[in-house]
Design a protein around this motif. Sequence first.
Motif, PDB file in Angstrom:
ATOM      1  N   GLY A 178      -5.902  -1.955 -15.582  1.00 36.08           N
ATOM      2  CA  GLY A 178      -6.331  -3.095 -14.776  1.00 36.08           C
ATOM      3  C   GLY A 178      -5.375  -4.266 -14.748  1.00 36.08           C
ATOM      4  N   SER A 179      -4.183  -4.114 -15.348  1.00 34.60           N
ATOM      5  CA  SER A 179      -3.219  -5.215 -15.352  1.00 34.60           C
ATOM      6  C   SER A 179      -2.494  -5.327 -14.012  1.00 34.60           C
ATOM      7  CB  SER A 179      -2.210  -5.028 -16.484  1.00 34.60           C
ATOM      8  OG  SER A 179      -1.654  -3.717 -16.463  1.00 34.60           O
ATOM      9  N   ALA A 180      -1.958  -4.220 -13.508  1.00 32.15           N
ATOM     10  CA  ALA A 180      -1.188  -4.235 -12.264  1.00 32.15           C
ATOM     11  C   ALA A 180      -1.977  -4.729 -11.052  1.00 32.15           C
ATOM     12  CB  ALA A 180      -0.603  -2.849 -11.985  1.00 32.15           C
ATOM     13  N   PRO A 181      -3.290  -4.432 -10.930  1.00 35.11           N
ATOM     14  CA  PRO A 181      -4.031  -4.922  -9.761  1.00 35.11           C
ATOM     15  C   PRO A 181      -3.992  -6.438  -9.586  1.00 35.11           C
ATOM     16  CG  PRO A 181      -5.274  -3.212 -10.840  1.00 35.11           C
ATOM     17  CD  PRO A 181      -4.101  -3.509 -11.730  1.00 35.11           C
ATOM     18  N   ASN A 182      -3.827  -7.172 -10.685  1.00 32.96           N
ATOM     19  CA  ASN A 182      -3.750  -8.633 -10.593  1.00 32.96           C
ATOM     20  C   ASN A 182      -2.547  -9.068  -9.767  1.00 32.96           C
ATOM     21  OD1 ASN A 182      -5.847  -9.843 -12.713  1.00 32.96           O
ATOM     22  ND2 ASN A 182      -4.974  -7.988 -13.586  1.00 32.96           N
ATOM     23  N   VAL A 183      -1.447  -8.346  -9.892  1.00 31.51           N
ATOM     24  CA  VAL A 183      -0.247  -8.637  -9.112  1.00 31.51           C
ATOM     25  C   VAL A 183      -0.338  -8.015  -7.725  1.00 31.51           C
ATOM     26  CG1 VAL A 183       2.251  -8.301  -8.988  1.00 31.51           C
ATOM     27  CG2 VAL A 183       1.181  -8.855 -11.172  1.00 31.51           C
ATOM     28  N   ALA A 184      -0.896  -6.816  -7.646  1.00 32.54           N
ATOM     29  CA  ALA A 184      -1.024  -6.131  -6.355  1.00 32.54           C
ATOM     30  C   ALA A 184      -1.803  -6.972  -5.351  1.00 32.54           C
ATOM     31  CB  ALA A 184      -1.711  -4.780  -6.547  1.00 32.54           C
ATOM     32  N   ALA A 185      -2.786  -7.731  -5.849  1.00 38.13           N
ATOM     33  CA  ALA A 185      -3.630  -8.541  -4.964  1.00 38.13           C
ATOM     34  C   ALA A 185      -2.871  -9.689  -4.312  1.00 38.13           C
ATOM     35  CB  ALA A 185      -4.823  -9.088  -5.736  1.00 38.13           C
ATOM     36  N   THR A 186      -1.711 -10.071  -4.860  1.00 35.48           N
ATOM     37  CA  THR A 186      -0.983 -11.229  -4.319  1.00 35.48           C
ATOM     38  C   THR A 186      -0.240 -10.909  -3.032  1.00 35.48           C
ATOM     39  OG1 THR A 186       1.061 -10.745  -5.560  1.00 35.48           O
ATOM     40  CG2 THR A 186      -0.622 -12.078  -6.662  1.00 35.48           C
ATOM     41  N   ALA A 187      -0.051  -9.626  -2.728  1.00 35.86           N
ATOM     42  CA  ALA A 187       0.780  -9.230  -1.584  1.00 35.86           C
ATOM     43  C   ALA A 187       0.041  -9.395  -0.258  1.00 35.86           C
ATOM     44  CB  ALA A 187       1.243  -7.788  -1.737  1.00 35.86           C
ATOM     45  N   LEU A 188       0.772  -9.822   0.749  1.00 37.48           N
ATOM     46  CA  LEU A 188       0.256  -9.899   2.114  1.00 37.48           C
ATOM     47  C   LEU A 188       0.609  -8.606   2.824  1.00 37.48           C
ATOM     48  CD1 LEU A 188      -0.983 -11.303   4.553  1.00 37.48           C
ATOM     49  CD2 LEU A 188       1.193 -12.463   4.935  1.00 37.48           C
ATOM     50  N   VAL A 189      -0.403  -7.776   3.069  1.00 35.61           N
ATOM     51  CA  VAL A 189      -0.201  -6.488   3.729  1.00 35.61           C
ATOM     52  C   VAL A 189      -1.234  -6.320   4.839  1.00 35.61           C
ATOM     53  CG1 VAL A 189       0.851  -5.316   1.758  1.00 35.61           C
ATOM     54  CG2 VAL A 189      -1.643  -5.362   1.974  1.00 35.61           C
ATOM     55  N   ARG A 190      -1.003  -5.345   5.704  1.00 38.44           N
ATOM     56  CA  ARG A 190      -1.916  -5.109   6.815  1.00 38.44           C
ATOM     57  C   ARG A 190      -3.161  -4.334   6.405  1.00 38.44           C
ATOM     58  NH1 ARG A 190       3.076  -5.623   9.307  1.00 38.44           N
ATOM     59  NH2 ARG A 190       3.046  -6.322  11.488  1.00 38.44           N
ATOM     60  N   HIS A 191      -3.040  -3.521   5.360  1.00 37.40           N
ATOM     61  CA  HIS A 191      -4.166  -2.677   4.926  1.00 37.40           C
ATOM     62  C   HIS A 191      -4.123  -2.557   3.403  1.00 37.40           C
ATOM     63  CE1 HIS A 191      -6.957   0.713   4.712  1.00 37.40           C
ATOM     64  NE2 HIS A 191      -7.242   0.526   5.981  1.00 37.40           N
ATOM     65  N   PRO A 192      -5.281  -2.604   2.734  1.00 37.70           N
ATOM     66  CA  PRO A 192      -5.300  -2.521   1.272  1.00 37.70           C
ATOM     67  C   PRO A 192      -4.602  -1.283   0.712  1.00 37.70           C
ATOM     68  CG  PRO A 192      -7.452  -3.189   2.083  1.00 37.70           C
ATOM     69  CD  PRO A 192      -6.635  -2.823   3.291  1.00 37.70           C
ATOM     70  N   VAL A 193      -4.741  -0.154   1.392  1.00 33.79           N
ATOM     71  CA  VAL A 193      -4.147   1.088   0.891  1.00 33.79           C
ATOM     72  C   VAL A 193      -2.620   1.008   0.884  1.00 33.79           C
ATOM     73  CG1 VAL A 193      -3.960   3.593   1.257  1.00 33.79           C
ATOM     74  CG2 VAL A 193      -6.146   2.441   1.618  1.00 33.79           C
ATOM     75  N   SER A 194      -2.061   0.197   1.776  1.00 36.84           N
ATOM     76  CA  SER A 194      -0.600   0.051   1.812  1.00 36.84           C
ATOM     77  C   SER A 194      -0.075  -0.430   0.471  1.00 36.84           C
ATOM     78  CB  SER A 194      -0.192  -0.932   2.913  1.00 36.84           C
ATOM     79  OG  SER A 194      -0.556  -0.447   4.187  1.00 36.84           O
ATOM     80  N   GLN A 195      -0.732  -1.432  -0.121  1.00 39.15           N
ATOM     81  CA  GLN A 195      -0.286  -1.928  -1.413  1.00 39.15           C
ATOM     82  C   GLN A 195      -0.680  -0.987  -2.544  1.00 39.15           C
ATOM     83  OE1 GLN A 195       1.794  -4.258  -1.561  1.00 39.15           O
ATOM     84  NE2 GLN A 195       1.999  -4.415  -3.781  1.00 39.15           N
ATOM     85  N   GLY A 196      -1.770  -0.251  -2.371  1.00 36.84           N
ATOM     86  CA  GLY A 196      -2.129   0.766  -3.346  1.00 36.84           C
ATOM     87  C   GLY A 196      -1.044   1.822  -3.456  1.00 36.84           C
ATOM     88  N   ILE A 197      -0.517   2.236  -2.306  1.00 32.88           N
ATOM     89  CA  ILE A 197       0.576   3.212  -2.262  1.00 32.88           C
ATOM     90  C   ILE A 197       1.818   2.630  -2.929  1.00 32.88           C
ATOM     91  CG2 ILE A 197       2.155   4.441  -0.716  1.00 32.88           C
ATOM     92  CD1 ILE A 197      -0.201   4.635   1.279  1.00 32.88           C
ATOM     93  N   THR A 198       2.109   1.378  -2.629  1.00 39.04           N
ATOM     94  CA  THR A 198       3.276   0.713  -3.211  1.00 39.04           C
ATOM     95  C   THR A 198       3.177   0.639  -4.729  1.00 39.04           C
ATOM     96  OG1 THR A 198       3.636  -0.624  -1.226  1.00 39.04           O
ATOM     97  CG2 THR A 198       4.570  -1.451  -3.275  1.00 39.04           C
ATOM     98  N   GLN A 199       2.001   0.307  -5.244  1.00 41.85           N
ATOM     99  CA  GLN A 199       1.830   0.204  -6.692  1.00 41.85           C
ATOM    100  C   GLN A 199       1.849   1.569  -7.368  1.00 41.85           C
ATOM    101  OE1 GLN A 199       1.895  -2.545  -8.530  1.00 41.85           O
ATOM    102  NE2 GLN A 199       2.265  -3.721  -6.676  1.00 41.85           N
ATOM    103  N   SER A 200       1.501   2.601  -6.632  1.00 38.44           N
ATOM    104  CA  SER A 200       1.626   3.957  -7.158  1.00 38.44           C
ATOM    105  C   SER A 200       3.095   4.281  -7.420  1.00 38.44           C
ATOM    106  CB  SER A 200       1.032   4.951  -6.155  1.00 38.44           C
ATOM    107  OG  SER A 200       0.961   6.248  -6.686  1.00 38.44           O
ATOM    108  N   LEU A 201       3.959   3.768  -6.562  1.00 30.62           N
ATOM    109  CA  LEU A 201       5.402   3.932  -6.761  1.00 30.62           C
ATOM    110  C   LEU A 201       5.856   3.260  -8.050  1.00 30.62           C
ATOM    111  CD1 LEU A 201       8.262   4.723  -5.793  1.00 30.62           C
ATOM    112  CD2 LEU A 201       8.289   2.608  -4.444  1.00 30.62           C
ATOM    113  N   SER A 202       5.207   2.161  -8.411  1.00 36.05           N
ATOM    114  CA  SER A 202       5.555   1.444  -9.642  1.00 36.05           C
ATOM    115  C   SER A 202       5.385   2.341 -10.872  1.00 36.05           C
ATOM    116  CB  SER A 202       4.685   0.192  -9.779  1.00 36.05           C
ATOM    117  OG  SER A 202       4.955  -0.498 -10.964  1.00 36.05           O
ATOM    118  N   VAL A 203       4.316   3.139 -10.883  1.00 41.74           N
ATOM    119  CA  VAL A 203       4.090   4.078 -11.984  1.00 41.74           C
ATOM    120  C   VAL A 203       5.200   5.127 -12.004  1.00 41.74           C
ATOM    121  CG1 VAL A 203       2.523   5.827 -12.918  1.00 41.74           C
ATOM    122  CG2 VAL A 203       1.602   3.724 -11.913  1.00 41.74           C
ATOM    123  N   PHE A 204       5.571   5.607 -10.820  1.00 43.37           N
ATOM    124  CA  PHE A 204       6.642   6.604 -10.704  1.00 43.37           C
ATOM    125  C   PHE A 204       7.959   6.059 -11.260  1.00 43.37           C
ATOM    126  CE2 PHE A 204      10.191   8.515  -8.388  1.00 43.37           C
ATOM    127  CZ  PHE A 204       9.920   9.879  -8.510  1.00 43.37           C
TER     128      PHE A 204
END
Length: 476
Positions: free
Chosen positions: A278-304
């Motif tokens: 639950g740590s990364a979602p705090n930062v993920a929420a700060t991004a301005l994106v068109r769709h929530p899943v877009s940033q979810g996909i981006t944060q998945s890359l962070s784990v990779f």
Amino acid sequence: MEFLEALFGYINDLTWGWALIPILVVFGVFITIMSGFVQLEFFARMFRVLWGGDKNADPNSISARAALLVSVGGRVGGGNIAGVAVAITLGGPGAVFWMWLIALVGMATSLIECTLAQVYKRVDSNGAFRGGPAFYILHGLGRRYQWLAIVYAICLLASFGLGFNAFQGNTVAGAVQEALGIDRVITGGFLTIVTAFVVFGGIQRIAKAADVVVPIMALAYLGLAVLVIIMNIADVPAVFNRIIQSAFGFDQAVAGGMGAAIAQGLRRGLFSNEAGLGSAPNVAATALVRHPVSQGITQSLSVFIDTILICSCTAFIILLGDVYVAGAEGIDGVVLTQQSLASHYGEWSKFGLTFAILLFSFSSIIYNTYLGENALSAITKSKMAVNVLRVAILGIVFLGAAAPNATSVFFFSDPLMGVLAVVNLVAILMLFPVAMRVVDDFRAQLKNGVERPVLDPNNFKDLDIDHEAWDKARWT
């Protein structure tokens, strides 16, 4: 004090001791299967953020790429250098395989939790976004769970905002003193001043700092590892074979065999990439994106990036060197990584690793500071409280660097991180149907030929969504 240490030790045993890691693994597998292997479905889209991005009209906005880099900077830390070495020492080369596997599973968990953070994010008084588990508990589960949101926020503030910053300061000062002979007080003072300049600028300045620091540290470390692989290219197939053999217990040189490999690989992988905590979602929420899943996909890359790339770098530096001996005792942690690197490049490389540790720890400090601030915002809206917290964190960073034994005061950090992970997993499980509705909306738009899906809050009228946060004028 003895009572508190015993209490937090008990909490640690109840979470990290035996229950939490299996739960995180099972939960990640559940999300992977029930989402239709969403991390593989959108894998190709993850990399778009590295060279693309919106030209946002909102000057207060943080881009998807900037949020990714802040997140990577937080995930990548001492665990990628020392933690991997410990995993290999205790679990053998096979621990690396299980780290890879948990990263694959964690990518799905991170995608879902960060999507929820975007769905329930809020616009604060400065026009920036705030979000994370405390927010999706409050606005997703309802006011009756406000107490749970506060528990999460307190645990996040105490563990990441305070405790882990002391450990990061201690790591930097120790490495610099060992390699360069510079007194801890000097290192602590320098680190505190640089940190103050960044964190008092808010999330915008943190994002700008991450945009510079993270690519440099990641590419430099990757470069070192790639050169090691090239210099030892003939031995690479043997290393892969060694990893697989050890992962399934065929290499008995390490006590515990397959069990030790699985335990250490899963533990270090989860600690490193933080998926589900639950740590990364705090930062993920700060991004301005068109769709929530877009940033979810981006944060998945962070784990990779964190586990598949950076942790693998450390593993290959160690396993392609001649310092590590399976089953041997005496050398582990950062010392094993330092000596392994020196076996490839010579003694000068220890200075390079010290510089990497400095960058890794600095990026983690500014990341942890933002997590602390975000947790505080879920408890109080006082700007004075935020400034007091920043000053306190600076003092803790200096104390951790200058007085290494002072870090023992923060014995509560790991147990509280275990509590916040449990709270976050409960929230994700309860909100998983909502997350899948949003993911299915994203899929449907792609299927209909929409290249860049857009969230329409009116399609989710039953959800407590901040419509101001999804105003199209922000990015058009």
